[in-house]
Design an enzyme around this catalytic site. Structure first.
Site, PDB file in Angstrom:
ATOM      1  N   LYS A   1       0.993  -1.467  -0.011  1.00  0.00           N
ATOM      2  CA  LYS A   1       0.057  -0.094  -0.335  1.00  0.00           C
ATOM      3  C   LYS A   1       0.788   1.155   0.099  1.00  0.00           C
ATOM      4  O   LYS A   1       0.767   2.390  -0.286  1.00  0.00           O
ATOM      5  CB  LYS A   1      -0.791  -0.156   1.506  1.00  0.00           C
ATOM      6  N   SER A  55      -1.487   0.324   6.869  1.00  0.00           N
ATOM      7  CA  SER A  55      -1.400  -0.150   7.429  1.00  0.00           C
ATOM      8  C   SER A  55      -2.551  -2.081   6.721  1.00  0.00           C
ATOM      9  O   SER A  55      -3.111  -1.637   6.369  1.00  0.00           O
ATOM     10  CB  SER A  55      -2.410   0.087   8.665  1.00  0.00           C
ATOM     11  N   ASP A  56      -2.342  -2.749   7.850  1.00  0.00           N
ATOM     12  CA  ASP A  56      -3.548  -3.446   7.080  1.00  0.00           C
ATOM     13  C   ASP A  56      -3.629  -4.949   8.841  1.00  0.00           C
ATOM     14  O   ASP A  56      -2.321  -4.557   8.826  1.00  0.00           O
ATOM     15  CB  ASP A  56      -2.054  -4.460   6.113  1.00  0.00           C
ATOM     16  N   THR A  57      -4.245  -4.955   8.511  1.00  0.00           N
ATOM     17  CA  THR A  57      -4.921  -5.912   9.754  1.00  0.00           C
ATOM     18  C   THR A  57      -6.134  -7.469   9.338  1.00  0.00           C
ATOM     19  O   THR A  57      -6.378  -7.299   8.097  1.00  0.00           O
ATOM     20  CB  THR A  57      -5.738  -5.431  10.150  1.00  0.00           C
ATOM     21  N   SER A 106      -0.403  -4.861  10.606  1.00  0.00           N
ATOM     22  CA  SER A 106       1.144  -3.925  10.392  1.00  0.00           C
ATOM     23  C   SER A 106       1.366  -2.335   9.570  1.00  0.00           C
ATOM     24  O   SER A 106      -0.109  -2.120   9.111  1.00  0.00           O
ATOM     25  CB  SER A 106       1.666  -4.881   9.757  1.00  0.00           C
TER      26      SER A 106
END
Length: 193
Positions: free
Chosen positions: A59, A76-78, A113
């Site tokens: 991203k 961010s990534d979840t 992250s």
């Protein structure tokens, strides 16, 4: 305090998530929102935080060669990691119900992250929270999915919503990480960055 350190910088949050926007706002910093469409595809051999680290960096890569000297982009990534596999955002009601049935009466990890990227450098970090759910009835799951439509949430639920109030029995780690941002780490990492 953080806003003092960042006064010569422009923060860019690359997220449509209202929860992430709210959490970043709570650090008392100014930021603008800029969204880039990124196809979130990763290699099937990646596991747990390898997935979220990769996607957060992917991203951020969308902003390559676009950042000014004073800009810092935050991506961010979840994911929900359960039974050794990722649970991402459910496509529909049926999938959301299935996910919550899997999470019922067990524990799972929520991994987020974050990638901080400027013109000169990039830094990725992550946080893990262990979440325990009680035994959820099909009636409770269906009520939640129909009324809260958690289709934009990893694992098919938002801890800050009804299902979190009635279903989560224990947490090990950061509550805000489950919402989508490990705010305590983000604060520290921004100070260092």
């Amino acid at each position: 305090m953080l806003s003092e350190k960042l006064k010569n910088h422009q923060l860019i949050l690359a997220s449509q998530s209202p929860r992430r926007q709210e959490l970043l706002k709570s650090l008392d910093v100014d930021f603008k929102i800029k969204i880039k469409e990124v196809e979130e595809v990763y290699a099937s051999n990646l596991k747990a935080e390898e997935i979220t680290n990769y996607l957060a960096k992917l991203k951020a890569a969308a902003f390559e060669n676009e950042l000014n000297e004073n800009e810092i982009v935050i991506t961010s990534d979840t994911i929900v990691w359960h039974a050794n596999k990722p649970l991402e955002k459910p496509k529909d009601k049926k999938e959301a119900i299935k996910m919550l049935q899997q999470l019922s009466n067990s524990s799972h990890k929520v991994i987020t992250s974050v990638c901080l990227k400027s013109k000169r450098k990039e830094h990725v970090f992550f946080d893990v929270t262990k979440v325990y759910f009680k035994q959820l009835s099909l009636e409770e799951i269906t009520y939640y999915v129909e009324n809260y439509k958690p289709f934009d949430k990893a694992g098919g639920y938002g801890i800050q919503e009804w299902i979190g109030f009635i279903g989560v029995t224990k947490l090990e780690g950061s509550y805000y990480n489950v919402m989508g941002f490990p705010v305590h780490k983000l604060y520290e990492e921004l100070l260092k960055f």
